[in-house]
Design a protein around this motif. Structure first.
Motif, PDB file in Angstrom:
ATOM      1  N   TYR A  74      34.207  29.915  26.869  1.00  0.00           N
ATOM      2  CA  TYR A  74      34.206  31.044  27.790  1.00  0.00           C
ATOM      3  C   TYR A  74      34.470  30.512  29.185  1.00  0.00           C
ATOM      4  O   TYR A  74      33.973  29.447  29.554  1.00  0.00           O
ATOM      5  N   ASN A  75      35.257  31.248  29.950  1.00  0.00           N
ATOM      6  CA  ASN A  75      35.518  30.906  31.339  1.00  0.00           C
ATOM      7  C   ASN A  75      34.889  31.969  32.224  1.00  0.00           C
ATOM      8  O   ASN A  75      34.832  33.146  31.844  1.00  0.00           O
ATOM      9  N   ALA A  76      34.440  31.561  33.403  1.00  0.00           N
ATOM     10  CA  ALA A  76      33.889  32.497  34.378  1.00  0.00           C
ATOM     11  C   ALA A  76      34.505  32.194  35.738  1.00  0.00           C
ATOM     12  O   ALA A  76      34.525  31.036  36.174  1.00  0.00           O
ATOM     13  N   PHE A  77      35.033  33.228  36.366  1.00  0.00           N
ATOM     14  CA  PHE A  77      35.696  33.095  37.659  1.00  0.00           C
ATOM     15  C   PHE A  77      35.172  34.156  38.613  1.00  0.00           C
ATOM     16  O   PHE A  77      34.782  35.246  38.185  1.00  0.00           O
ATOM     17  N   ASP A  78      35.221  33.862  39.912  1.00  0.00           N
ATOM     18  CA  ASP A  78      34.908  34.883  40.906  1.00  0.00           C
ATOM     19  C   ASP A  78      36.030  35.906  40.912  1.00  0.00           C
ATOM     20  O   ASP A  78      37.198  35.554  40.765  1.00  0.00           O
ATOM     21  N   ALA A  79      35.702  37.172  41.093  1.00  0.00           N
ATOM     22  CA  ALA A  79      36.693  38.242  41.098  1.00  0.00           C
ATOM     23  C   ALA A  79      37.323  38.445  42.468  1.00  0.00           C
ATOM     24  O   ALA A  79      38.074  39.399  42.673  1.00  0.00           O
ATOM     25  N   ALA A  80      37.056  37.541  43.414  1.00  0.00           N
ATOM     26  CA  ALA A  80      37.686  37.596  44.734  1.00  0.00           C
ATOM     27  C   ALA A  80      39.055  36.926  44.670  1.00  0.00           C
ATOM     28  O   ALA A  80      39.219  35.903  44.006  1.00  0.00           O
ATOM     29  N   CYS A  81      40.032  37.497  45.346  1.00  0.00           N
ATOM     30  CA  CYS A  81      41.372  36.897  45.402  1.00  0.00           C
ATOM     31  C   CYS A  81      41.271  35.536  46.093  1.00  0.00           C
ATOM     32  O   CYS A  81      40.817  35.469  47.244  1.00  0.00           O
ATOM     33  N   PRO A  82      41.668  34.468  45.449  1.00  0.00           N
ATOM     34  CA  PRO A  82      41.437  33.142  45.999  1.00  0.00           C
ATOM     35  C   PRO A  82      42.321  32.769  47.190  1.00  0.00           C
ATOM     36  O   PRO A  82      41.996  31.844  47.918  1.00  0.00           O
ATOM     37  N   ASN A  83      43.414  33.482  47.405  1.00  0.00           N
ATOM     38  CA  ASN A  83      44.319  33.139  48.497  1.00  0.00           C
ATOM     39  C   ASN A  83      44.348  34.196  49.591  1.00  0.00           C
ATOM     40  O   ASN A  83      45.297  34.286  50.359  1.00  0.00           O
ATOM     41  N   GLN A  84      43.294  34.986  49.657  1.00  0.00           N
ATOM     42  CA  GLN A  84      43.143  36.028  50.673  1.00  0.00           C
ATOM     43  C   GLN A  84      41.734  35.952  51.244  1.00  0.00           C
ATOM     44  O   GLN A  84      40.820  35.474  50.581  1.00  0.00           O
ATOM     45  N   ALA A  85      41.575  36.465  52.468  1.00  0.00           N
ATOM     46  CA  ALA A  85      40.228  36.552  53.035  1.00  0.00           C
ATOM     47  C   ALA A  85      39.400  37.489  52.171  1.00  0.00           C
ATOM     48  O   ALA A  85      39.905  38.507  51.686  1.00  0.00           O
ATOM     49  N   VAL A  86      38.130  37.166  51.977  1.00  0.00           N
ATOM     50  CA  VAL A  86      37.273  37.930  51.079  1.00  0.00           C
ATOM     51  C   VAL A  86      37.198  39.410  51.463  1.00  0.00           C
ATOM     52  O   VAL A  86      37.160  40.269  50.593  1.00  0.00           O
ATOM     53  N   SER A  88      39.483  41.236  52.886  1.00  0.00           N
ATOM     54  CA  SER A  88      40.769  41.938  52.956  1.00  0.00           C
ATOM     55  C   SER A  88      41.186  42.592  51.647  1.00  0.00           C
ATOM     56  O   SER A  88      42.077  43.424  51.648  1.00  0.00           O
ATOM     57  N   CYS A  89      40.561  42.253  50.529  1.00  0.00           N
ATOM     58  CA  CYS A  89      40.989  42.771  49.226  1.00  0.00           C
ATOM     59  C   CYS A  89      39.804  43.316  48.447  1.00  0.00           C
ATOM     60  O   CYS A  89      38.687  42.854  48.599  1.00  0.00           O
ATOM     61  N   ALA A  90      40.116  44.264  47.575  1.00  0.00           N
ATOM     62  CA  ALA A  90      39.114  44.716  46.610  1.00  0.00           C
ATOM     63  C   ALA A  90      38.994  43.645  45.534  1.00  0.00           C
ATOM     64  O   ALA A  90      39.778  42.695  45.500  1.00  0.00           O
ATOM     65  N   ALA A  91      38.045  43.808  44.648  1.00  0.00           N
ATOM     66  CA  ALA A  91      37.886  42.856  43.547  1.00  0.00           C
ATOM     67  C   ALA A  91      39.147  42.851  42.694  1.00  0.00           C
ATOM     68  O   ALA A  91      39.856  43.847  42.590  1.00  0.00           O
ATOM     69  N   MET A  92      39.404  41.710  42.078  1.00  0.00           N
ATOM     70  CA  MET A  92      40.538  41.593  41.172  1.00  0.00           C
ATOM     71  C   MET A  92      40.313  42.498  39.960  1.00  0.00           C
ATOM     72  O   MET A  92      39.188  42.885  39.668  1.00  0.00           O
ATOM     73  N   THR A  93      41.390  42.803  39.266  1.00  0.00           N
ATOM     74  CA  THR A  93      41.304  43.578  38.040  1.00  0.00           C
ATOM     75  C   THR A  93      41.785  42.709  36.886  1.00  0.00           C
ATOM     76  O   THR A  93      42.519  41.742  37.092  1.00  0.00           O
ATOM     77  N   ILE A  94      41.377  43.068  35.684  1.00  0.00           N
ATOM     78  CA  ILE A  94      41.821  42.341  34.499  1.00  0.00           C
ATOM     79  C   ILE A  94      42.995  43.090  33.898  1.00  0.00           C
ATOM     80  O   ILE A  94      42.943  44.303  33.683  1.00  0.00           O
ATOM     81  N   ASP A  95      44.075  42.351  33.642  1.00  0.00           N
ATOM     82  CA  ASP A  95      45.264  42.900  32.991  1.00  0.00           C
ATOM     83  C   ASP A  95      45.597  41.987  31.813  1.00  0.00           C
ATOM     84  O   ASP A  95      46.318  40.994  31.975  1.00  0.00           O
ATOM     85  N   GLY A  96      45.032  42.285  30.647  1.00  0.00           N
ATOM     86  CA  GLY A  96      45.243  41.433  29.475  1.00  0.00           C
ATOM     87  C   GLY A  96      44.566  40.095  29.652  1.00  0.00           C
ATOM     88  O   GLY A  96      43.351  40.021  29.796  1.00  0.00           O
ATOM     89  N   ILE A  97      45.370  39.025  29.676  1.00  0.00           N
ATOM     90  CA  ILE A  97      44.828  37.671  29.814  1.00  0.00           C
ATOM     91  C   ILE A  97      44.943  37.161  31.248  1.00  0.00           C
ATOM     92  O   ILE A  97      44.800  35.972  31.504  1.00  0.00           O
ATOM     93  N   ASN A  98      45.178  38.075  32.193  1.00  0.00           N
ATOM     94  CA  ASN A  98      45.321  37.712  33.598  1.00  0.00           C
ATOM     95  C   ASN A  98      44.377  38.521  34.470  1.00  0.00           C
ATOM     96  O   ASN A  98      43.998  39.636  34.120  1.00  0.00           O
ATOM     97  N   ALA A  99      44.045  37.944  35.606  1.00  0.00           N
ATOM     98  CA  ALA A  99      43.349  38.665  36.670  1.00  0.00           C
ATOM     99  C   ALA A  99      44.387  38.907  37.752  1.00  0.00           C
ATOM    100  O   ALA A  99      45.176  38.012  38.078  1.00  0.00           O
ATOM    101  N   VAL A 100      44.424  40.117  38.308  1.00  0.00           N
ATOM    102  CA  VAL A 100      45.439  40.485  39.284  1.00  0.00           C
ATOM    103  C   VAL A 100      44.775  40.802  40.624  1.00  0.00           C
ATOM    104  O   VAL A 100      43.836  41.600  40.696  1.00  0.00           O
ATOM    105  N   CYS A 101      45.295  40.168  41.687  1.00  0.00           N
ATOM    106  CA  CYS A 101      44.787  40.367  43.043  1.00  0.00           C
ATOM    107  C   CYS A 101      45.256  41.723  43.564  1.00  0.00           C
ATOM    108  O   CYS A 101      46.438  42.062  43.464  1.00  0.00           O
ATOM    109  N   SER A 102      44.340  42.474  44.153  1.00  0.00           N
ATOM    110  CA  SER A 102      44.684  43.798  44.669  1.00  0.00           C
ATOM    111  C   SER A 102      45.517  43.734  45.952  1.00  0.00           C
ATOM    112  O   SER A 102      46.212  44.688  46.267  1.00  0.00           O
TER     113      SER A 102
END
Length: 137
Positions: A74-86, A88-102
């Motif tokens: 199992y993997n666990a990641f923060d839902a914050a976009c890693p290349n944006q200021a915390v 500035s973005c909403a939480a990431m969303t799950i799209d299949g096997i990917n997390a997508v930055c808002s």
């Protein structure tokens, strides 16, 4: 003597190749203390019993925690976009096997945490005991 030096070089390279250090030294995501347990027997988390499924657990980390069944681990990641200021973005969303930055629509693999940008997803440690998943740092 030559073999001894080769062994030292090999060991030093081995210990210096940790991708978790880079993902956890992200200047965009603060280092919040995380100590979370989820039970896969609960309906909200029952999808985690199956490979390539993930859930977002809100109110932990910077923007929530994404837990993903990577098949045997199992993997666990923060839902914050890693290349944006915390902020500035909403939480990431799950799209299949990917997390997508808002913010910038960048997709990050939930198997590896990589997304082709400077910083990968911020990863947390995971321990599994039966149906309990413990996420911590």
């Amino acid at each position: 003597m030559k073999k001894f030096w080769l062994l030292i070089v090999f060991v030093s390279v081995l210990f210096s190749c940790s991708n978790s250090e880079r993902s956890n030294n992200n200047p965009n995501i603060p280092n919040y203390s995380v100590n979370l347990s989820v039970d896969m027997n609960l309906p909200a988390y029952s999808n985690l019993k199956f490979v390539s499924n993930g859930v977002i657990v809100p109110n932990f980390g910077a923007k929530g925690i994404i837990i993903f069944n990577a098949g045997g681990t199992y993997n666990a990641f923060d839902a914050a976009c890693p290349n944006q200021a915390v902020n500035s973005c909403a939480a990431m969303t799950i799209d299949g096997i990917n997390a997508v930055c808002s913010c910038d629509k960048t997709s990050y693999s939930l198997f590896t945490g990589l997304g082709g940008k400077e910083y990968p997803l911020k990863q947390y440690r995971v321990e599994v005991n039966g149906t309990l998943i413990h996420v911590y740092n």
